[in-house]
Design an enzyme around this catalytic site. Structure first.
Site, mmCIF file in Angstrom:
data_model
loop_
_atom_site.group_PDB
_atom_site.id
_atom_site.type_symbol
_atom_site.label_atom_id
_atom_site.label_comp_id
_atom_site.label_asym_id
_atom_site.label_seq_id
_atom_site.Cartn_x
_atom_site.Cartn_y
_atom_site.Cartn_z
ATOM 1 N N LYS A 71 0.816 -1.225 0.000
ATOM 2 C CA LYS A 71 0.000 0.000 0.000
ATOM 3 C C LYS A 71 0.849 1.274 0.000
ATOM 4 O O LYS A 71 0.445 2.301 -0.541
ATOM 5 C CB LYS A 71 -0.967 -0.003 1.188
ATOM 6 C CG LYS A 71 -2.108 -0.987 0.990
ATOM 7 C CD LYS A 71 -3.049 -1.046 2.172
ATOM 8 C CE LYS A 71 -4.100 -2.123 1.931
ATOM 9 N NZ LYS A 71 -4.931 -2.375 3.100
ATOM 10 N N ASP A 107 -10.005 2.199 2.867
ATOM 11 C CA ASP A 107 -9.974 1.489 4.155
ATOM 12 C C ASP A 107 -10.388 2.396 5.317
ATOM 13 O O ASP A 107 -10.899 1.914 6.331
ATOM 14 C CB ASP A 107 -8.564 0.971 4.463
ATOM 15 C CG ASP A 107 -8.188 -0.255 3.649
ATOM 16 O OD1 ASP A 107 -9.097 -0.941 3.148
ATOM 17 O OD2 ASP A 107 -6.976 -0.528 3.535
HETATM 18 P P1 NDP Z 1 1.517 -4.564 5.864
HETATM 19 O O1 NDP Z 1 2.369 -5.573 5.193
HETATM 20 O O2 NDP Z 1 1.599 -3.143 5.428
HETATM 21 O O3 NDP Z 1 1.797 -4.604 7.451
HETATM 22 C C1 NDP Z 1 1.844 -5.846 8.101
HETATM 23 C C2 NDP Z 1 1.904 -5.603 9.600
HETATM 24 O O4 NDP Z 1 1.841 -6.880 10.244
HETATM 25 C C3 NDP Z 1 3.168 -4.930 10.075
HETATM 26 O O5 NDP Z 1 2.872 -4.114 11.172
HETATM 27 C C4 NDP Z 1 4.042 -6.125 10.503
HETATM 28 O O6 NDP Z 1 4.995 -5.818 11.477
HETATM 29 C C5 NDP Z 1 2.983 -7.012 11.109
HETATM 30 N N1 NDP Z 1 3.398 -8.410 11.153
HETATM 31 C C6 NDP Z 1 3.585 -9.253 10.112
HETATM 32 N N2 NDP Z 1 3.946 -10.465 10.532
HETATM 33 C C7 NDP Z 1 3.990 -10.405 11.887
HETATM 34 C C8 NDP Z 1 4.305 -11.347 12.911
HETATM 35 N N3 NDP Z 1 4.628 -12.616 12.629
HETATM 36 N N4 NDP Z 1 4.220 -10.940 14.201
HETATM 37 C C9 NDP Z 1 3.875 -9.667 14.498
HETATM 38 N N5 NDP Z 1 3.573 -8.723 13.576
HETATM 39 C C10 NDP Z 1 3.635 -9.094 12.289
HETATM 40 O O7 NDP Z 1 0.028 -5.103 5.726
HETATM 41 P P2 NDP Z 1 -1.351 -4.274 5.799
HETATM 42 O O8 NDP Z 1 -1.249 -3.292 6.899
HETATM 43 O O9 NDP Z 1 -1.724 -3.818 4.462
HETATM 44 O O10 NDP Z 1 -2.382 -5.426 6.206
HETATM 45 C C11 NDP Z 1 -2.320 -6.038 7.480
HETATM 46 C C12 NDP Z 1 -3.484 -7.030 7.613
HETATM 47 O O11 NDP Z 1 -4.711 -6.330 7.654
HETATM 48 C C13 NDP Z 1 -3.577 -7.997 6.423
HETATM 49 O O12 NDP Z 1 -3.931 -9.260 6.920
HETATM 50 C C14 NDP Z 1 -4.694 -7.437 5.588
HETATM 51 O O13 NDP Z 1 -5.362 -8.420 4.834
HETATM 52 C C15 NDP Z 1 -5.591 -6.866 6.686
HETATM 53 N N6 NDP Z 1 -6.443 -5.803 6.164
HETATM 54 C C16 NDP Z 1 -7.765 -6.076 6.052
HETATM 55 C C17 NDP Z 1 -8.625 -5.118 5.579
HETATM 56 C C18 NDP Z 1 -10.081 -5.433 5.464
HETATM 57 O O14 NDP Z 1 -10.775 -4.781 4.706
HETATM 58 N N7 NDP Z 1 -10.588 -6.366 6.239
HETATM 59 C C19 NDP Z 1 -8.156 -3.796 5.146
HETATM 60 C C20 NDP Z 1 -6.732 -3.596 5.353
HETATM 61 C C21 NDP Z 1 -5.919 -4.590 5.827
HETATM 62 P P3 NDP Z 1 6.522 -5.447 11.080
HETATM 63 O O15 NDP Z 1 6.539 -3.986 10.837
HETATM 64 O O16 NDP Z 1 7.295 -5.868 12.266
HETATM 65 O O17 NDP Z 1 6.859 -6.249 9.840
#
Ligand code: NDP
Length: 276
Positions: A71, A107
């Site tokens: 994003k 969103d």
């Molecule tokens: P990003 O890739 O931008 O961010 C992912 C986040 O998850 C980061 O904060 C990352 O932390 C964290 N993370 C990933 N793996 C782990 C782990 N094993 N333990 C702890 N933290 C972890 O993704 P998005 O923000 O775009 O999306 C996040 C989630 O939200 C997705 O599952 C997405 O599908 C969902 N979503 C759903 C929406 C809906 O309409 N229902 C809308 C928007 C998002 P770090 O910085 O440490 O890597």
């Protein structure tokens, strides 16, 4: 849906992973219901390829959505970013208008609708936000718009947590929790999981819920047909909880509206999401 022809417009979800996504079901049902000649697919692509894929799709007269982890890349790639894209640094919807690539972040409004359906008004609320990626930025914007009083951000990597704090530097409601211990025993009106933890079957929990104090409600942005582990634990503990299904539907309806400039066929989209 009739067979695609040379005139069919192509829309795509760009992300990694995308195999679990319900967006193709929702949007193809919407295209059918609206009688538009278009097809929606999910394309797994790397961060290096996401901007080029977005530009190619839009310039070809299509558009699409962007999901984890692209994003931010998309926000930088669009030519006409909406106010929400500028505010969050995250773009989840793109299309071509007057020859220029437009981007929006649907969103933010979708989160507001979904969270209020779960909790009611959020003015003065204390919120724990897990995650600091693109989805989390939309959540922060939505929570600020709803008048939340205190937003504690907890993220695995400090660098991304700090980048989110910097993006909302003028908002004094935000604090970064450096580790889980610093919020142990703290009570929150709402916990939001905006990490991508829960997408994969054997994912760990994004936080040890019992280590916190009283929790009023939990919204997990992740949606899985069988539910996510944190959602199950919250419900076992009697916490009002919902997954990301409503938010998904709301952001999809808003995206449809941007692409076709008419209201989305929400009933058809909801049915497709339920698998009817
Ligand atoms: P990003 O890739 O931008 O961010 C992912 C986040 O998850 C980061 O904060 C990352 O932390 C964290 N993370 C990933 N793996 C782990 C782990 N094993 N333990 C702890 N933290 C972890 O993704 P998005 O923000 O775009 O999306 C996040 C989630 O939200 C997705 O599952 C997405 O599908 C969902 N979503 C759903 C929406 C809906 O309409 N229902 C809308 C928007 C998002 P770090 O910085 O440490 O890597």
């Amino acid at each position: 849906m009739s067979r695609p022809t040379a005139a069919t417009r192509v829309f795509a979800l760009l992300g990694d992973p995308v195999a679990h996504s319900r967006s193709p079901h929702i949007h193809n049902a919407a295209f059918s219901a609206a009688g538009v000649d278009a097809v929606y697919v999910a394309l797994r692509c790397s961060s290096d390829d996401a901007a080029a894929a977005l530009r190619a799709l839009a310039r070809a007269g299509g558009g699409g959505n962007v999901t984890v982890p692209h994003k931010g890349v998309a926000a930088a790639a669009v030519e006409v970013p909406s106010g929400e894209v500028l505010r969050t640094g995250a773009c989840n919807t793109f299309w071509l208008e007057d020859g220029r690539i437009c981007g929006d972040n649907t969103d933010v409004a979708a989160f507001r609708v979904a969270v209020k359906a779960l909790t009611g008004p959020l003015a003065g609320a204390r919120v724990l936000l897990l995650g600091a990626g693109g989805g989390a930025r939309a959540v922060v914007a939505g929570l600020l718009d709803e008048g939340a009083d205190r937003i504690v951000v907890r993220n695995r990597s400090r660098v991304r947590g700090e980048a989110l704090m910097a993006a909302f530097a003028t908002s004094r409601e935000l604090t970064l929790a450096v580790d889980a211990e610093s919020i142990a025993g703290e009570a929150f009106d709402l916990v939001v999981n905006a990490t991508s933890v829960g997408i994969r079957p054997h994912d760990p929990l994004p936080i040890d819920l019992p280590s916190l104090g009283n929790i009023g409600a939990l919204l997990d942005l992740v949606y899985m047909p069988e539910g996510t582990p944190i959602l199950r634990i919250a419900r076992e503990r009697g916490i009002r909880a919902a997954d990301g299904t409503e938010m998904l539907l709301e952001q999809a309806a808003a995206a449809f509206q941007r692409w076709w400039r008419r209201p989305a066929p929400v009933n058809a989209m909801r049915q497709a999401l339920r698998g009817d």
